[in-house]
Each structure stands twice: as C-alpha cells, then as structure tokens.
Design an enzyme around this catalytic site. Structure first.
Site, PDB file in Angstrom:
ATOM      1  N   ASP A  18       0.929  -1.296   0.026  1.00  0.00           N
ATOM      2  CA  ASP A  18       0.170   0.106   0.025  1.00  0.00           C
ATOM      3  C   ASP A  18       0.905   1.279  -0.148  1.00  0.00           C
ATOM      4  O   ASP A  18       1.999   1.496   0.660  1.00  0.00           O
ATOM      5  CB  ASP A  18      -1.069   0.060   1.288  1.00  0.00           C
ATOM      6  CG  ASP A  18      -0.398  -0.101   2.481  1.00  0.00           C
ATOM      7  OD1 ASP A  18       0.537  -0.951   2.584  1.00  0.00           O
ATOM      8  OD2 ASP A  18      -0.920   0.294   3.468  1.00  0.00           O
ATOM      9  N   GLU A  29      -0.564  -2.336   5.080  1.00  0.00           N
ATOM     10  CA  GLU A  29       0.262  -2.462   6.095  1.00  0.00           C
ATOM     11  C   GLU A  29       0.223  -1.168   7.105  1.00  0.00           C
ATOM     12  O   GLU A  29       0.284  -1.091   8.332  1.00  0.00           O
ATOM     13  CB  GLU A  29       1.849  -2.533   5.751  1.00  0.00           C
ATOM     14  CG  GLU A  29       2.701  -2.547   6.901  1.00  0.00           C
ATOM     15  CD  GLU A  29       2.913  -1.499   7.607  1.00  0.00           C
ATOM     16  OE1 GLU A  29       3.191  -1.283   8.796  1.00  0.00           O
ATOM     17  OE2 GLU A  29       3.183  -0.415   6.763  1.00  0.00           O
TER      18      GLU A  29
HETATM   19 ZN    ZN Z   1       4.920   3.464   6.528  1.00  0.00          ZN
HETATM   20 ZN    ZN Z   2       6.287   0.802   5.502  1.00  0.00          ZN
END
Ligand code: ZN
Ligand code: ZN
Length: 400
Positions: A76, A142
C-alpha cells in the site's frame, strides 16, 4: 546455491516494475490495480496465485520436497502529495474518509513488491538450485495495520502451506547497499486510542456553572507523561504521545467535550499492559477529580510487536552476510516504529525474521525519511540489494 545475479534484461524489468508501481500507488485496502499488476507479474513468471484478504495476493512456488518458507511484501501507499520531482512521480489520488486525497508510495512499499517479484522470477528460473516450497505473500494495508489480520482472517494459512519461517523486509533511509536487523524485540507494539472527555458547557464568564473539559484534558496530558517518567522502569522502553487535543469553538464558551488521540509504543507485552492500564486509570481518575462524567476510551488501532526469532534470525543474518558481505549487514537496536508483519507468523506460532534494506545515497547526509513527501530511495543498488537479500534469506532454507 541460488544465483542472485541479475541479467541486463532482469534489471530492466526490475526498474520498469518499480517505476510503474511508484507512479501508481493506492491507499490501504484499495490496492486494486496493484493487485492486478502483481497477478500479471506472477502469471508472467508462471506462478499460481490466489487472492486473499481483499486486495492481497498469494503465490506458491512448489519445487519438490523440502522446507516451506514464506516471504511477505506489503503493497500500500500513503495519503501524501509526492514532492520528489522525478519523472515517474505519482499524480494518483484515492478516497479517504469521503475526501479525495493525493497518494504516494511514501513508505517504499513499491520497492518491497519489486524486490519480491524480481526475486520470485530469479528463483523460479533455477529449479535445480533449490528444493521446497516458497509462499509469496503480497499483503495490503500495512499502514493501517489491517492487512496481515485480513489475510489471516481470510484463511491464508488454510489455503497456503504452513511455513517454517516468515520473512520480510522494509526499505529505510540507511545507506543503500546495507542491511540492518535486530534479533528478538525489533519493532514496537503500537496502540492508538481516542479519548473523549465530557464536561458541562457554560458561558466563559460563568466558570462556576461549568465542568471544563479543557482544564481536565490539560491535567490528563501532563499526568500521562508520568507513566514513562515515573512508572516504567528506566531500562524498559515506552512512548506515550498525545498527538491531538481538540476542544472548543469560541473563546467565551467553555465547551462540553474534548477529544485526545494517543499513540503508545512499547517493546514488551508486560510494559504494554502496564502503560495501557495506567492510561485508563489516569483518565478516569482525573475525570473524577474534575467531577466530570466518565470519559470514553476507544481503540483506533493496534499494531502487534515485531519479534525476530533469536536462532532463526541469526541463521538468516548469516546468509545475508554471506551474500552481501560482513560489513554490509549490521545489527542495530530496536526501532520504536511499528509493523503488522509479525501477525503473519504469530498467528501460526512460527518464527519470523524482518530486516531493513538501506535506500539512501552514500553521499546523502540528510536523506528524506519514510512518510516524507520527498522520500525516494535511490534505485541502485537499493532494489538489487532487496532482491539479493530476499533470495539469500529464502535460500538459507531451500537452497540445495
Ligand atoms: Zn509506513
Ligand atoms: Zn512501510
């Protein structure tokens, strides 16, 4: 041994993959085009794959008998307007809380995906050099701590073979070409809390009619500092940050509520429990001292602690040293930053090892950090180092 040399063609493919990803970042849990791009890349290599956890992808490379190793890359981007000035800079946008925002690969996850795809290609092309099974995990979200939980909840370890170890890496503004790692507690557990304080609204000239949530909040902010200063042992580590304190609309109105947002970082479960309990105790006690109603304390998110297995991590570090050279692989103290990587291994109780690969030019004394609009790892040798590290670490388990 698995050969880690990149042909000219493989190098060109690596760079074009990286630049494509860099130019097309997507926000957490919205990695739709990234997911398709990864799937196309895996098709091109000839690997079977399936979707998992919404926008995640898992590929399995089975090559005879032997250990199973999982390797994770997160996918991401972040809501940041890129200011790197490179020709492949992002102009993408995404939707965040109902607003359209600029999106950037401001944490370098584009380099993680690139390194994993490139390593998968190189390893897949060398069937005689290894034996076993590699599970390639392309994990979404994440940055919001959602992705690893979403994949595990979606049956990751029912659909993929259970590995002996889960491996992963992150680019960081260390010198490019170097790797950094920590055994045992490597990154902090992170908790974010929203605290709503309730008071009694009154005219600014009539404080006797009020319960002032700003005065209450100010006491809480000050007192929270005593958790780290007076309650946590000096050799233990913790951070308690009040990142937002919002209340009131006008100078002559004492408002009826205040909102605080807290970020908490700890390196051990005991310290974490203690700090969280202390926060609750202090917030409630200060509210009572003010004669205010009981505050609401809500969790915004929680990142698991990241622990590297002492023995398996040392084995991986030795393989990284053998690949990149003694002086390029450096053991460092834990970071108070956080990662949701740990949940992938913790959920099935297997070891994990996570390291950092440098992205800063050797002559750059003040490189932009992750999450900066100017964060941009140098391509060479950062990407190649990520590829070689991935192959060497996996090879420590499956190489013939
Ligand atoms: Zn980050
Ligand atoms: Zn990262």
């Amino acid at each position: 041994m698995i050969n880690t040399d990149l042909s000219t063609q493989a190098r060109e493919k690596m760079i074009s993959t990286y630049r494509h990803l860099h130019q097309n970042p997507e926000l957490s849990m919205q990695e739709y085009k990234t997911q398709e791009f990864i799937e196309k890349g895996l098709d091109d290599i000839g690997l079977e794959h399936f979707r998992c956890g919404g926008t995640g992808v898992v590929a399995i490379d089975k090559n005879g008998e032997g250990p199973t190793v999982a390797f994770r890359a997160d996918t991401d981007g972040l809501p940041i307007e890129e200011q790197t000035g490179v020709e492949y800079a992002s102009t993408s946008t995404g939707e965040l809380d109902g607003a359209t925002v600029p999106v950037m690969h401001g944490c370098g996850h584009d380099s993680h995906v690139t390194a994993a795809l490139t390593a998968a290609r190189l390893i897949h092309g060398q069937r005689d050099a290894w034996s076993g099974t590699i599970v390639w995990i392309f994990q979404p979200a994440e940055e919001t701590a959602e992705g690893s939980r979403a994949m595990v909840a979606d049956g990751l370890w029912d659909k993929a073979p259970k590995p002996e170890i889960v491996l992963g890496q992150h680019v960081f503004p260390f010198e490019s070409g170097t790797l950094h790692y920590t055994l045992n507690a490597a990154m902090a557990a992170a908790d974010a809390l929203k605290i709503t304080l309730y008071g009694e609204q009154a005219h600014g000239s009539q404080p006797q009619d009020s319960i002032d949530p700003i005065v209450l909040g100010a006491h809480i902010v000050t007192r929270l500092q005593t958790i780290v200063g007076r309650e946590v042992a000096p050799l233990d580590s913790a951070v308690v940050t009040v990142g937002t304190f919002n209340s009131g609309l006008k100078e002559n109105i004492i408002p009826d509520r205040a909102e605080l947002k807290l970020n908490i970082r700890t390196l051990t479960p005991d310290v974490r429990e203690h700090v969280l309990a202390s926060i609750t105790r202090i917030v409630n006690a200060e509210a009572e001292a003010s004669g205010a109603p009981k505050p609401d304390i809500e969790e915004i998110y929680t990142f698991p602690q990241l622990k590297n297995h002492p023995e398996e991590g040392a084995k991986v570090a030795a393989a990284l040293r053998a690949e990149l050279g003694e002086d390029k692989v450096i053991e460092t103290p834990p970071l108070m930053g956080s990662e949701d990587f740990g949940h992938l291994a913790d959920s099935i109780d297997v070891p994990s090892m996570f390291w950092f690969f440098g992205g800063a030019a050797a002559d750059d004394a003040n490189p932009a950090k992750n999450h900066s609009p100017r964060f941009l790892p140098v391509e060479d040798p950062t990407l190649e180092t990520g590829v070689r590290a991935a192959i060497a670490a996996i090879g420590a388990y499956v190489a013939r």
